[in-house]
Design an enzyme around this catalytic site. Structure first.
Site, PDB file in Angstrom:
ATOM      1  N   CYS A  33       0.868  -1.182   0.000  1.00  0.00           N
ATOM      2  CA  CYS A  33       0.000   0.000   0.000  1.00  0.00           C
ATOM      3  C   CYS A  33       0.902   1.227   0.000  1.00  0.00           C
ATOM      4  O   CYS A  33       2.088   1.124  -0.330  1.00  0.00           O
ATOM      5  CB  CYS A  33      -0.969  -0.015   1.181  1.00  0.00           C
ATOM      6  SG  CYS A  33      -0.189   0.030   2.808  1.00  0.00           S
TER       7      CYS A  33
ATOM      8  N   ARG B 134      -3.230  -0.670   5.473  1.00  0.00           N
ATOM      9  CA  ARG B 134      -3.831  -1.747   4.681  1.00  0.00           C
ATOM     10  C   ARG B 134      -2.916  -2.951   4.474  1.00  0.00           C
ATOM     11  O   ARG B 134      -3.329  -4.099   4.678  1.00  0.00           O
ATOM     12  CB  ARG B 134      -4.282  -1.201   3.314  1.00  0.00           C
ATOM     13  CG  ARG B 134      -5.411  -0.210   3.434  1.00  0.00           C
ATOM     14  CD  ARG B 134      -5.597   0.573   2.159  1.00  0.00           C
ATOM     15  NE  ARG B 134      -4.482   1.464   1.895  1.00  0.00           N
ATOM     16  CZ  ARG B 134      -4.311   2.166   0.798  1.00  0.00           C
ATOM     17  NH1 ARG B 134      -5.193   2.059  -0.181  1.00  0.00           N
ATOM     18  NH2 ARG B 134      -3.279   2.977   0.667  1.00  0.00           N
TER      19      ARG B 134
ATOM     20  N   ASP C 248      -8.216   3.534   1.541  1.00  0.00           N
ATOM     21  CA  ASP C 248      -7.253   4.010   2.535  1.00  0.00           C
ATOM     22  C   ASP C 248      -8.017   4.528   3.767  1.00  0.00           C
ATOM     23  O   ASP C 248      -8.791   5.472   3.657  1.00  0.00           O
ATOM     24  CB  ASP C 248      -6.459   5.148   1.872  1.00  0.00           C
ATOM     25  CG  ASP C 248      -5.382   5.693   2.768  1.00  0.00           C
ATOM     26  OD1 ASP C 248      -5.348   5.324   3.955  1.00  0.00           O
ATOM     27  OD2 ASP C 248      -4.574   6.478   2.257  1.00  0.00           O
TER      28      ASP C 248
HETATM   29  P1  4NP Z   1      -1.726   2.837   4.136  1.00  0.00           P
HETATM   30  O1  4NP Z   1      -2.373   4.174   4.726  1.00  0.00           O
HETATM   31  O2  4NP Z   1      -1.237   3.187   2.751  1.00  0.00           O
HETATM   32  O3  4NP Z   1      -2.882   1.896   4.122  1.00  0.00           O
HETATM   33  O4  4NP Z   1      -0.611   2.450   5.087  1.00  0.00           O
HETATM   34  C1  4NP Z   1      -1.733   5.419   4.749  1.00  0.00           C
HETATM   35  C2  4NP Z   1      -0.821   5.700   5.731  1.00  0.00           C
HETATM   36  C3  4NP Z   1      -0.224   6.949   5.778  1.00  0.00           C
HETATM   37  C4  4NP Z   1      -0.543   7.892   4.837  1.00  0.00           C
HETATM   38  C5  4NP Z   1      -1.440   7.605   3.839  1.00  0.00           C
HETATM   39  C6  4NP Z   1      -2.026   6.356   3.794  1.00  0.00           C
HETATM   40  N1  4NP Z   1       0.050   9.189   4.900  1.00  0.00           N
HETATM   41  O5  4NP Z   1      -0.363  10.069   4.119  1.00  0.00           O
HETATM   42  O6  4NP Z   1       0.953   9.414   5.719  1.00  0.00           O
END
Ligand code: 4NP
Length: 152
Positions: A7, A13, A122
């Site tokens: 991800c 995720r 997300d």
């Molecule tokens: P992930 O979620 O891609 O599911 O781990 C996110 C975690 C952090 C961020 C965006 C999505 N961020 O913008 O820091």
């Protein structure tokens, strides 16, 4: 068989995908290695997001991953790299250096039973419901991914 779940941040995720798939694969008697990584290094070195860990724990999954970015050797080490959304998918395919590597990149939505959903949303900026939804989608996709691997 080695699977890498991918991800953006590798704190919500894909750590959940790794934990859920690993538990289900173990229960199914599959010999697989699962890991997870992010297309960004923004959260490198961090545990999974506390909200994601808590929601997963309530559903019976311990998330133990430490965030790391995708590296080029991942395309050789893993049999499949599975993207949580289309942006992750495009980013991964751009990082691939050969057609064979590119063909290892799949989308988690390929394994959804309910085709009304087309990605793992997300949950980072949303509420509790988003984290529950991530687990619902990943449980279903993991079951179908296990069937896919068993057929290979
Ligand atoms: P992930 O979620 O891609 O599911 O781990 C996110 C975690 C952090 C961020 C965006 C999505 N961020 O913008 O820091």
């Amino acid at each position: 068989m080695k699977i890498l779940f991918v991800c953006l941040g590798n704190i919500c995720r894909s750590p959940a995908a790794e934990g859920i798939f690993s538990k289900k694969a173990h229960e199914a008697g599959l010999t697989v290695t699962a890991d997870s990584a992010g297309t960004s290094a923004w959260h490198a070195g961090e545990k999974a997001d506390r909200r994601m860990r808590q929601t997963a724990k309530n559903r019976g999954y311990e998330l133990t991953s430490i965030s790391r970015p995708v590296v080029s050797s991942d395309f050789d080490v893993f049999d499949y790299l599975i993207a949580m959304d289309d942006k992750n998918y495009d980013d991964l395919r751009q990082k691939a250096e050969t057609t064979a590597q590119m063909n290892k990149v799949l989308r988690m939505r390929d394994f959804f039973s309910d085709k009304r959903y087309d990605h793992v949303p997300d949950p980072y900026y949303g509420g509790t419901q988003g984290f529950e939804m991530v687990i619902d989608l990943l449980e279903d996709a993991s079951d179908n991914l296990i069937k896919f691997i068993q057929k290979q």
